[in-house]
Design an enzyme around this catalytic site. Structure first.
Site, mmCIF file in Angstrom:
data_model
loop_
_atom_site.group_PDB
_atom_site.id
_atom_site.type_symbol
_atom_site.label_atom_id
_atom_site.label_comp_id
_atom_site.label_asym_id
_atom_site.label_seq_id
_atom_site.Cartn_x
_atom_site.Cartn_y
_atom_site.Cartn_z
ATOM 1 N N GLN A 164 0.812 -1.214 0.000
ATOM 2 C CA GLN A 164 0.000 0.000 0.000
ATOM 3 C C GLN A 164 0.847 1.266 0.000
ATOM 4 O O GLN A 164 0.501 2.249 -0.657
ATOM 5 C CB GLN A 164 -0.931 -0.002 1.217
ATOM 6 C CG GLN A 164 -2.118 -0.938 1.063
ATOM 7 C CD GLN A 164 -3.052 -0.871 2.254
ATOM 8 O OE1 GLN A 164 -2.736 -0.235 3.265
ATOM 9 N NE2 GLN A 164 -4.194 -1.523 2.149
ATOM 10 N N ASP A 176 2.075 2.047 -3.666
ATOM 11 C CA ASP A 176 1.065 2.099 -4.734
ATOM 12 C C ASP A 176 1.007 3.512 -5.324
ATOM 13 O O ASP A 176 0.358 4.407 -4.779
ATOM 14 C CB ASP A 176 -0.295 1.686 -4.173
ATOM 15 C CG ASP A 176 -1.346 1.505 -5.257
ATOM 16 O OD1 ASP A 176 -1.031 1.763 -6.437
ATOM 17 O OD2 ASP A 176 -2.480 1.108 -4.918
#
Length: 641
Positions: free
Chosen positions: A127, A130
């Site tokens: 995450q 990203d």
């Protein structure tokens, strides 16, 4: 001295972001790397060179890329940039490989290990790496601001003594990261927001932000999300139903923001020209997918188009880059978090673990090859096609040559328009190759689909002209019409027997033919076949040597059975001598017939010669023994039947 990390200035005119920030530079230096930032790289992102220098970076030039072990970029490097990179260096950027096969092949040819940051998997571990989420989040925010700017009216509802200003109606199409941020931003600005998406999970997310969800919720809608969290491309039928639902809704909206984008595919068309024409004058459409063809019909990349009815279609490129200062900070942090996973803390060098799931998902090229699963097959096919095309082009150049004017003392060159198949050119000292009748006819028969009859006379070779190969000419029609097979050496020609020829004729005409009386010439070592005339009742057998010929007498069972079968009734056998064609005088006493010769081990057959009656006319006849017939007719005189 540690490994070198180079941060170049983006050469794309529309790109204002930079791949590093003072914070990430400080962290990289702390890991033991030497960081060089090209002069002016962060100017468009409001990061002066002094800020990088304070963080521990050196300010360099583009030539420093040639000695860098790692290159951090925002956009995919161009061919000119790749020429200055060291082979084996690692390059991190948003590669945008879909539809850019030549650029991907150039990366492989340069020998760099390229990582496409937009391929980062959407898992918990990744995450913080990203880049799509970080940049799309800012793009959704900026899209609302761009729409509000072009709308030139207030978004929230305002109640004043002078009157009430109604709230703007904003419709968000596509509820991904950008869409969710657009909903939140429009809500904060006081607009009335509705949204639509093909993913069922988006319905709850839209409601949590205070917006109203609009969608065709059928079976296809329930399975419209990929394992990675992206929207699937919907069928034409679903798109038609969704368009019918949204067409009426769009006509009432003030601002429409489209964010639908499927990785690796053209952007789906969500808003048609008819929908745009139905909107009120002054309405605004913001297309965030314009770089992939756009969601709005009539959108132009990099332009703001005003339609005939006064509707504005906004097609800004690199919307996240319109707020480069914020976007660069987030993007630089994404790169650092990914690069940190590859650092050997002990050796303070880059050690790429090619078995890591993040590396497998993002590595595009390595070791001079395209290694990503989505592009390796296409790259291999393109390389194979190029290898085949090279010799083919050489052959074409040899076959099709421009006509040139002949020089003195030389023959002019002939332009070959179309290659023609001819006989092989004879070598020196050898006779030209001539096709035989069997070879030419076999080829012709194979083309026409029938068995050709070989010619009896072999084709004579044609005289070859000087410098040209001879052509073998065969009269195909004459060859097909030829009949007899060519006899082999030492054998006589094949002659058809009467049985073979007549059987073939009967099969064609559809009836049984009578056998031919004349015997057919026998083949060597075989007895001749006898042929009999059907109309003759019997023919005397050929006597054996030293014996007198005996007349063959047909029995009633043999002759009359055949006649009765033809006429359809039971006849009384008649005794006739086959050598004589005369009829038997029934008025005389019948001569006793000789008993049939006994075959070995068999009893003799009884000759039925006591009384013979023959029916010759339609009138009934009588015999001396039986009297008149029972049909009631008068007696007939004795005589010939």
């Amino acid at each position: 001295m540690g490994q070198l990390i180079f941060v170049p200035k983006e050469i794309d005119a529309t790109e204002s972001r930079v791949a590093a920030s003072p914070d990430t530079v400080k962290r990289l230096v702390g890991l033991g790397f030497d960081v060089v930032v090209e002069a002016g790289a962060g100017t468009s992102s409001r990061i002066p060179d002094e800020e990088f220098a304070k963080a521990g970076a050196s300010i360099g030039t583009v030539s420093d890329a040639g000695r860098a072990d790692v290159v951090l970029k925002v956009r995919r490097p161009t061919d000119a940039e790749l020429k200055g990179y060291k082979s084996g260096s690692a390059v991190f950027a948003i590669m945008d490989p879909y539809g850019n096969d030549a650029a991907v092949a150039a990366l492989a040819k340069a020998g760099v290990t390229a990582f496409s940051m937009e391929f980062m998997p959407r898992i918990t571990r990744a995450q913080v790496m990203d880049v799509l989420s970080s940049q799309a989040n800012l793009a959704g925010y900026q899209a609302v601001l761009d729409g509000a700017y072009e709308y030139d009216r207030a978004l929230p509802m305002m109640m004043t003594a002078a009157g009430t200003v109604p709230a703007a109606k904003v419709f968000i199409m596509g509820v991904g990261v950008a869409g969710l941020q657009a909903i939140a931003t429009a809500r904060r600005l006081g607009a009335v927001v509705t949204a639509t998406d093909v993913r069922p999970a988006a319905k709850e997310q839209v409601a949590s932000l205070g917006a109203k969800f609009l969608a065709v919720e059928d079976e296809e809608f329930k399975a419209a999300e990929t394992a990675g969290g992206y929207a699937k491309e919907m069928s034409k039928e679903y798109q038609a139903k969704q368009a019918a639902l949204t067409a009426e809704h769009i006509a009432k909206q003030d601002i429409v923001i489209t964010t639908a984008l499927i990785p690796g595919r053209p952007a789906p068309k969500l808003v048609s020209a008819a929908m745009v024409a139905s909107m009120k004058p002054g309405s605004v459409l913001v297309d965030l997918a314009v770089e992939r063809g756009g969601n709005v019909e009539g959108a132009v990349a990099g332009q703001i188009v005003t339609t005939a009815n006064g509707v504005k279609i906004v097609g800004h490129l690199n919307v996240a880059g319109r707020i480069a200062a914020s976007a660069s900070l987030l993007y630089a942090k994404n790169l650092y978090n990914f690069l940190e996973t590859m650092v050997d803390k002990t050796a303070k060098t880059i050690a790429i673990n090619r078995d890591d799931e993040l590396v497998k998902a993002t590595m595009l090229t390595d070791g001079g090859k395209v290694v990503h699963a989505n592009f390796a097959a296409a790259a291999a096919a393109a390389a194979a096609a190029a290898a085949v095309a090279a010799p083919a082009a050489a052959v074409d150049a040899a076959l099709v040559a421009p006509a040139e004017s002949a020089k003195r003392g030389q023959k002019p060159k002939t332009t070959v328009v179309e290659p023609v198949a001819i006989a092989d050119k004879p070598k020196r000292g050898r006779k030209p190759k001539v096709e035989t009748a069997g070879e030419a006819e076999a080829e012709f028969a194979a083309e026409e689909g029938f068995d050709a009859v070989p010619a009896v006379v072999p084709a004579e070779p044609f005289k070859a002209k000087r410098g040209r190969p001879p052509k073998a000419a065969l009269a195909i029609e004459a060859v097909v019409a030829a009949a007899a097979d060519k006899p082999k050496r030492g054998r006589k020609p094949k002659v058809e027997t009467a049985g073979e020829a007549e059987a073939e004729f009967d099969a064609e005409e559809g009836f049984d033919a009578a056998p031919v009386a004349e015997p057919v010439k026998a083949r060597r070592g075989r007895k001749p076949k006898s042929a009999f005339v059907a109309e003759t009742v019997a023919v005397a057998e050929k006597p054996r040597r030293g014996r007198k010929p005996k007349p063959k007498v047909e029995t009633a069972g043999e002759a009359e059975a055949e006649f009765a079968a033809e006429e359809g009734f039971d006849a009384v056998p008649v005794e006739r001598v086959s050598t004589e064609s005369t009829l038997v005088d029934l008025s005389a006493d019948p001569a006793p017939t000789e008993p049939a010769k006994l075959k070995r081990g068999r009893k003799p057959k009884t000759s039925l010669g006591d009384a013979v009656i023959a029916e010759t006319d339609a009138d009934a006849t009588s015999s001396p023994e039986t009297g008149p017939a029972e049909t009631g007719t008068t007696d007939t005189p004795k005589g010939d039947a």
